[in-house]
Design a protein around this motif. Structure first.
Motif, PDB file in Angstrom:
ATOM      1  N   LEU A 176       0.819  -1.208   0.000  1.00  0.00           N
ATOM      2  CA  LEU A 176       0.000   0.000   0.000  1.00  0.00           C
ATOM      3  C   LEU A 176       0.857   1.264   0.000  1.00  0.00           C
ATOM      4  CD1 LEU A 176      -2.847  -0.972   2.498  1.00  0.00           C
ATOM      5  CD2 LEU A 176      -2.876  -1.044  -0.002  1.00  0.00           C
ATOM      6  N   VAL A 177       1.974   1.240   0.704  1.00  0.00           N
ATOM      7  CA  VAL A 177       2.821   2.429   0.758  1.00  0.00           C
ATOM      8  C   VAL A 177       3.527   2.659  -0.571  1.00  0.00           C
ATOM      9  CG1 VAL A 177       4.984   1.370   1.562  1.00  0.00           C
ATOM     10  CG2 VAL A 177       4.366   3.665   2.325  1.00  0.00           C
ATOM     11  N   GLU A 178       3.568   1.636  -1.437  1.00  0.00           N
ATOM     12  CA  GLU A 178       4.146   1.786  -2.773  1.00  0.00           C
ATOM     13  C   GLU A 178       3.139   2.377  -3.755  1.00  0.00           C
ATOM     14  OE1 GLU A 178       7.195   1.200  -3.195  1.00  0.00           O
ATOM     15  OE2 GLU A 178       7.861  -0.343  -1.797  1.00  0.00           O
ATOM     16  N   ASN A 179       1.853   2.291  -3.428  1.00  0.00           N
ATOM     17  CA  ASN A 179       0.812   2.898  -4.260  1.00  0.00           C
ATOM     18  C   ASN A 179       0.754   4.392  -3.998  1.00  0.00           C
ATOM     19  OD1 ASN A 179      -1.898   0.495  -4.712  1.00  0.00           O
ATOM     20  ND2 ASN A 179       0.284   0.181  -4.850  1.00  0.00           N
ATOM     21  N   ASP A 180       0.063   5.138  -4.888  1.00  0.00           N
ATOM     22  CA  ASP A 180      -0.330   6.491  -4.517  1.00  0.00           C
ATOM     23  C   ASP A 180      -1.158   6.391  -3.244  1.00  0.00           C
ATOM     24  OD1 ASP A 180      -0.524   8.774  -7.176  1.00  0.00           O
ATOM     25  OD2 ASP A 180       0.512   6.847  -7.296  1.00  0.00           O
ATOM     26  N   ASN A 181      -0.929   7.280  -2.298  1.00  0.00           N
ATOM     27  CA  ASN A 181      -1.686   7.189  -1.050  1.00  0.00           C
ATOM     28  C   ASN A 181      -1.777   8.544  -0.370  1.00  0.00           C
ATOM     29  OD1 ASN A 181       0.548   7.317   1.189  1.00  0.00           O
ATOM     30  ND2 ASN A 181       1.313   5.768  -0.252  1.00  0.00           N
ATOM     31  N   PHE A 182      -2.761   8.647   0.510  1.00  0.00           N
ATOM     32  CA  PHE A 182      -2.955   9.826   1.349  1.00  0.00           C
ATOM     33  C   PHE A 182      -3.184   9.335   2.772  1.00  0.00           C
ATOM     34  CE2 PHE A 182      -5.854  12.538   3.733  1.00  0.00           C
ATOM     35  CZ  PHE A 182      -5.179  13.752   3.713  1.00  0.00           C
ATOM     36  N   GLY A 183      -2.499   9.974   3.747  1.00  0.00           N
ATOM     37  CA  GLY A 183      -2.639   9.540   5.125  1.00  0.00           C
ATOM     38  C   GLY A 183      -2.601  10.690   6.105  1.00  0.00           C
TER      39      GLY A 183
ATOM     40  N   ILE B  40      -5.943  19.715  22.332  1.00  0.00           N
ATOM     41  CA  ILE B  40      -4.898  20.072  21.369  1.00  0.00           C
ATOM     42  C   ILE B  40      -4.231  18.772  20.942  1.00  0.00           C
ATOM     43  CG2 ILE B  40      -2.746  21.307  20.950  1.00  0.00           C
ATOM     44  CD1 ILE B  40      -3.496  23.299  23.049  1.00  0.00           C
ATOM     45  N   TRP B  41      -4.237  18.502  19.660  1.00  0.00           N
ATOM     46  CA  TRP B  41      -3.607  17.311  19.122  1.00  0.00           C
ATOM     47  C   TRP B  41      -2.508  17.711  18.141  1.00  0.00           C
ATOM     48  CZ3 TRP B  41      -8.075  13.426  17.502  1.00  0.00           C
ATOM     49  CH2 TRP B  41      -8.773  13.044  18.647  1.00  0.00           C
ATOM     50  N   GLY B  42      -1.571  16.797  17.923  1.00  0.00           N
ATOM     51  CA  GLY B  42      -0.654  16.930  16.805  1.00  0.00           C
ATOM     52  C   GLY B  42      -1.269  16.275  15.581  1.00  0.00           C
ATOM     53  N   ILE B  43      -1.019  16.831  14.402  1.00  0.00           N
ATOM     54  CA  ILE B  43      -1.604  16.280  13.178  1.00  0.00           C
ATOM     55  C   ILE B  43      -0.677  16.568  12.001  1.00  0.00           C
ATOM     56  CG2 ILE B  43      -2.926  18.376  12.630  1.00  0.00           C
ATOM     57  CD1 ILE B  43      -5.208  16.489  11.671  1.00  0.00           C
ATOM     58  N   ASN B  44      -0.606  15.613  11.091  1.00  0.00           N
ATOM     59  CA  ASN B  44       0.123  15.836   9.841  1.00  0.00           C
ATOM     60  C   ASN B  44      -0.515  14.996   8.750  1.00  0.00           C
ATOM     61  OD1 ASN B  44       1.987  17.036   8.159  1.00  0.00           O
ATOM     62  ND2 ASN B  44       3.782  16.307   9.267  1.00  0.00           N
ATOM     63  N   PHE B  45      -0.258  15.347   7.504  1.00  0.00           N
ATOM     64  CA  PHE B  45      -0.786  14.634   6.356  1.00  0.00           C
ATOM     65  C   PHE B  45       0.368  14.255   5.443  1.00  0.00           C
ATOM     66  CE2 PHE B  45      -3.805  18.034   7.531  1.00  0.00           C
ATOM     67  CZ  PHE B  45      -4.824  17.247   8.049  1.00  0.00           C
ATOM     68  N   ARG B  46       0.230  13.115   4.787  1.00  0.00           N
ATOM     69  CA  ARG B  46       1.236  12.669   3.817  1.00  0.00           C
ATOM     70  C   ARG B  46       0.549  12.351   2.492  1.00  0.00           C
ATOM     71  NH1 ARG B  46       3.866   6.948   4.666  1.00  0.00           N
ATOM     72  NH2 ARG B  46       1.747   6.378   4.038  1.00  0.00           N
ATOM     73  N   ARG B  47       1.155  12.795   1.417  1.00  0.00           N
ATOM     74  CA  ARG B  47       0.695  12.458   0.064  1.00  0.00           C
ATOM     75  C   ARG B  47       1.861  11.807  -0.664  1.00  0.00           C
ATOM     76  NH1 ARG B  47      -1.981  15.240  -4.427  1.00  0.00           N
ATOM     77  NH2 ARG B  47      -2.017  13.678  -6.122  1.00  0.00           N
TER      78      ARG B  47
END
Length: 761
Positions: A137-144, A217-224
Motif C-alpha cells: 500500500l505504501v508503494e501505491n499512490d496514497n494519502f494519510g 490540542i492534538w498533533g496532526i500531519n498529512f502525507r501524500r
C-alpha cells in the motif's frame, strides 16, 4: 468448557492508576502549549510561520457526513481547504508538484478527514493493492493522516488509504516504531474525478485514546505519495533523511485546535467468537484422523481512563493466523519468526525494550541483540499451539508515563511436554526532555508446580534523541533462574546518527553465559560484540536518472566471554536509487569464524571445529512500485566454510488485475563443501484475490527441499462489519519423501471456520 477460572489482572494496575493521578484530571486547553504559530481565527483554518510549522483549526459539523468519497456536500465549498504541501522527497523543502486540499471536521462522535488529491496525469495513478495493512500500500499512490492525540510529540496513530480505498491503520510509538497490525474501527471511501482522486475518512473518537477534557490540542500531519514520481510530501516540513519513516516523526507535526471530544464514560467493547475445526495429524502421538472440535471465547476491552485500556481474553484462539513463511537456515543459530497474532500485536510498541521492538519482536529481527519480551514464547512450543486459558493486558498513557502490563495463563501442550504456565510482564517508560525516555521492564515465567523452574528477567533502558538524527540507546538487564548463578547480565550502548548525506553507528554489546530471559529471545550467549558502520549518501545533481547513492562500510567483531575470538566480519556496500523507484545494491563481505565445536549444517553434512576464513559477494536489483511485474532478484557467489556457496533468489509481485495478484518466491542455495554437497531450495508464493478492502481470499504455497515438505494455506477473511470478522482457513502439510515407513504423504490437514462479532457499549 465449564471449568472455573480466576481473572488475572496485571500487577502494575494500581501503580499505573496512581502515577496517572492528578495528570488525568480534566483541564482547560492552554494555548501556550502549542508548538507552532498562534491558532487561526475563524473563518481561517490554518496558520503558518516562517519555519513552515502550522496550526490548524478543526470545524464542527452539525450532523454526520456521508462517507462516499465524493466531496459533494456544501460544506466543502463553505470551508477553506488546507493546502500548501511541502516535499520531503525528492526535493526537500520544495512545494509539492501536485496540489492537495484537506479538510478537518468533527461532530459529537467522529473526526472527519477529507482530501482532494489533484493530479495532472490521472491515468498514471498507481493503485493495484487492496489488502488491509499490506506492505504494498505504501508503494501505491496514497494519502494519510497522523494523529498525536496526547500531544506528546512522540506517540500516536497513522491512518492512510489509496485511490482504490484500501485501509491501513497503525500505532506510532516513540516516533520510530509503527504497530501496523493494530486494527481499529473506522471508515474510508475514495472516488476518482477527471483531475485526480478524493478521500473521506470517518474515525470514531471511541477508536482513539486521548487526554481527558472536552477541549483538546492534538498533533496532526498529512502525507501524500505520488508513486510514479517517487514523491512524498507533507503539510509541514519533514527531513528527507528520515525516509519513509518521516511520517512517524510526530515532533514535526502541525498542531490541531478547536477540537471538542465527547464527554462520558470510557468505551467498553466485547468481541465473542465461536469456531469449529476438523483436524488430521499423522505425525502426532497419538495420531488424529478427521478429529472434530469447536470452541467459544471472548475478548473484552475497557477504557479504565481516556488513556489506559484493559484487555481481557478467555479461550484465546488464533486459528485465523497465517502460517509462518519457511526459511533456509545455513547458520549455527536458531531461526527467528515474527509475531502474527492480533492479541500480542496490539500495543506491542509499549513493550519495546531498548529499541528492540515490541511483543512481536519487530525491530529485534532475530539478530545478536537480545529481546527481553518476545511474545511467541507464550502460547507456542516448537511451532505447536499451547492453549491460552485466560489473560489480561493493560496498555496506555498515564501522564508522562507509558504503561504496559501483561498476565497470561496457558494450559498444557497437546503432547504433554509443556506444563500449564503463568506469564507476567510489566513495562513502564517515562518521557524525559523533548524526545527521550527512560524505562524499566520485568518478565516472569512460572510453570505450575515448582519454583525451581521459574524464571525472572529485569532491565533498565534509556533512549535519548538529540538534534534531528543523533540517538543514544542503552540498557542493562539481568535474569534469575533457580540453580543458575553467575554471568546472568547483559548490557548494551549504541550511538546512532542518521543524516541524509552521512550516517554512522557505534555499538557495544555484552551477553552473559547464563543470561536467559525465558519470555524473550537470545540468539547468542557468552559474547562480547563490537560493531561500527559509516555511510555516505550523495545525491548527484548531474547524473540523469539517479536520485541517490549509498556507500557504506561496517565492521563487526564478536568474542567469547573468555576473550577468544568467535566471528569477525568486514562488509562494503554500494547502492544506487533511481528516479523511477528502481534500486541496485552490491555487497562484498569477508568473514573469519571460529567453530569451537562441530555443528550439523544439514542431516548429512557436519562441519568440524576449526577456523574458517571466507569471502563472498551479493548483488540485488529491486524494481520500482509502478511496475505491474515487480519484485527483487538477487545473486550470491563466493566461499563458504572451506567450500563454496552460490545462491539465486527472487521475491516478486505480478499484477494480473488490480484485485488479483501473484507473488512468486524462489530461493536456490547450492553448497559445495569437503564434507558434502547439497542444494537447498525454497519455492512457492502467494495468490491473492481481494473482493473489497474488507474481503480477501489468499493462498500460500511453500516447498522446502531441506524439510522435504510441501505446505498449503488457504485463507478467506471477511470483515462483514467494522471490527467483526469471518474466517475460513484450510491448511495442509505433505511430505515429499516417504521417510517414515508406511506414513502417508499427507502429514497434517486442518479446516477451520471462525466467526467473531464486535459489540461496542
Amino acid at each position: 468448557m465449564s471449568t472455573r477460572r480466576s481473572l488475572l489482572l496485571p500487577p502494575c494496575l494500581a501503580f499505573a492508576l496512581t502515577c496517572g493521578g492528578p495528570s488525568l484530571l480534566a483541564a482547560p486547553v492552554d494555548v501556550s502549549r502549542i508548538d507552532g504559530p498562534p491558532p487561526p481565527v475563524a473563518p481561517d483554518v490554518v496558520a503558518r510561520d516562517e519555519a513552515g510549522r502550522a496550526t490548524l483549526r478543526a470545524v464542527r459539523v452539525e450532523g454526520p457526513l456521508t462517507i462516499d468519497g465524493r466531496l459533494d456536500e456544501a460544506i466543502y465549498g463553505e470551508v477553506t481547504a488546507i493546502s500548501g504541501f511541502i516535499q520531503q522527497e525528492p526535493h526537500e523543502g520544495a512545494a509539492a508538484t501536485e496540489p492537495t486540499d484537506v479538510w478537518v471536521f468533527f461532530d459529537d462522535n467522529h473526526l472527519y478527514i477529507s482530501a482532494r488529491c489533484w493530479d495532472s496525469d490521472p491515468d498514471r495513478i498507481v493503485a493495484d493493492e487492496l489488502r488491509r495493512d499490506h506492505d504494498r500500500l505504501v508503494e501505491n499512490d496514497n494519502f494519510g493522516v497522523t494523529l498525536d492525540t496526547f500531544y506528546d510529540r512522540r506517540n500516536g496513530y497513522l491512518f492512510y488509504t489509496t485511490p482504490m480505498g484500501a485501509l491501513s491503520d497503525s500505532l506510532i510509538t516513540d516516533e520510530s516504531s509503527s504497530g501496523r497490525d493494530w486494527n481499529t474501527v473506522w471508515e474510508v471511501r475514495t472516488a476518482r474525478f477527471e483531475r485526480g482522486w478524493t478521500v473521506e475518512m470517518a474515525i470514531p473518537f471511541r477508536s482513539l485514546r486521548f487526554a481527558p477534557g472536552r477541549d483538546q490540542i492534538w498533533g496532526i500531519n498529512f502525507r501524500r505519495t505520488i508513486s510514479r514520481k517517487n514523491e512524498r510530501s507533507h503539510l509541514t516540513p519533514v527531513a528527507r533523511a528520515w525516509g519513509r519513516g518521516g511520517v512517524l516523526r510526530l515532533s514535526a507535526s502541525a498542531s490541531l485546535v478547536g477540537l471538542e471530544v465527547p464527554a462520558g464514560r470510557p468505551p467498553l467493547e466485547m468481541k465473542p467468537y465461536t469456531s469449529a475445526r476438523l483436524d488430521t495429524d499423522h505425525v502426532a502421538d497419538p495420531a488424529r484422523l478427521n478429529a472434530f472440535g469447536g470452541d467459544v471465547g471472548v475478548d473484552l476491552k475497557y477504557g479504565l481512563t481516556r488513556g489506559l485500556t484493559l484487555d481481557v481474553t478467555t479461550n484465546t484462539d488464533f486459528a485465523q493466523v497465517e502460517v509462518d513463511e519457511q526459511q533456509v537456515n545455513l547458520t549455527r543459530f536458531s531461526l527467528f519468526f515474527p509475531e502474527k497474532r492480533d492479541f500480542f500485536l496490539e500495543g506491542q510498541g509499549i513493550f519495546a525494550f531498548a529499541g528492540q521492538g515490541g511483543g512481536g519482536g519487530g525491530g529485534g529481527g532475530g539478530g545478536n541483540i537480545p529481546i527481553l519480551f518476545f511474545s511467541r514464547r507464550i502460547g507456542l512450543s516448537d511451532g505447536q499451539e499451547v492453549p491460552i486459558q485466560v489473560g489480561s493486558r493493560l496498555t496506555g498513557r498515564a501522564g508522562r508515563y507509558s504503561v504496559g502490563a501483561l498476565a497470561i495463563r496457558t494450559g498444557a501442550s497437546p503432547d504433554g511436554e509443556v506444563d500449564p504456565t503463568t506469564f507476567s510482564v510489566v513495562r513502564v517508560k517515562r518521557d524525559v526532555l523533548r524526545r527521550s525516555n527512560v524505562g524499566a521492564i520485568v518478565t516472569h515465567r512460572q510453570p505450575s508446580g515448582g519454583g525451581r523452574s521459574a524464571n525472572l528477567a529485569a532491565g533498565l533502558d534509556a533512549s535519548f534523541t538529540f538534534f534531528d538524527g543523533l540517538k543514544l540507546n542503552a540498557y542493562i538487564a539481568e535474569t534469575q533462574t533457580p540453580g543458575v548463578t553467575g554471568d546472568e547480565r547483559s548490557h548494551r550502548t549504541q550511538v546512532d546518527f542518521t543524516g541524509d548525506r552521512f550516517g554512522f553507528v557505534a555499538d557495544h554489546l555484552r551477553v552473559g553465559a547464563n543470561f536467559n530471559p525465558e519470555v524473550g529471545y537470545v540468539r547468542r550467549q557468552d559474547i562480547r560484540r563490537e560493531f561500527g558502520r559509516f555511510r555516505y549518501s550523495p545525491r548527484p545533481a548531474r547524473l540523469t536518472g539517479i536520485r541517490k547513492f549509498d556507500f557504506s562500510a561496517e565492521y563487526e567483531y564478536l568474542a567469547l566471554g573468555d576473550g577468544r575470538p568467535d566471528t569477525r566480519s568486514v562488509e562494503l556496500q554500494g547502492a544506487a536509487t533511481f528516479e523511477n523507484g528502481d534500486s541496485f545494491e552490491v555487497e562484498l563481505q569477508g568473514v573469519v569464524e571460529t567453530l569451537a565445536d562441530a555443528f550439523d549444517l544439514t542431516e548429512t553434512v557436519v562441519l568440524p571445529a576449526g577456523i574458517y576464513d571466507y569471502r563472498y559477494a551479493r548483488a540485488t536489483y529491486s524494481l520500482g512500485p509502478q511496475r505491474r511485474f515487480g519484485g527483487e532478484a538477487g545473486v550470491r557467489i563466493g566461499e563458504f566454510y572451506g567450500g563454496r556457496r552460490d545462491d539465486i533468489s527472487y521475491q516478486g509481485r505480478i499484477e494480473v488485475w488490480p484485485t488479483l495478484s501473484v507473488e512468486p518466491r524462489l530461493s536456490v542455495n547450492r553448497v559445495r563443501l569437503p564434507e558434502g554437497r547439497f542444494t537447498a531450495t525454497l519455492a512457492g508464493g502467494r495468490v491473492n484475490y481481494t473482493f473489497t478492502p474488507r474481503m480477501l481470499l489468499s493462498a500460500l504455497l511453500q516447498y522446502n527441499s531441506s524439510a522435504e515438505s510441501f505446505g498449503t494455506n488457504l485463507r478467506f477473511r471477511w470483515e462483514y462489519r467494522p471490527g467483526s470478522e469471518l474466517f475460513v482457513v484450510y491448511s495442509e502439510g505433505r511430505a515429499t519423501e516417504r521417510r517414515r515407513g508406511d506414513l502417508p504423504s499427507t502429514e497434517s490437514r486442518s479446516f477451520v471456520v471462525k466467526i467473531a462479532r464486535l459489540m461496542r457499549f
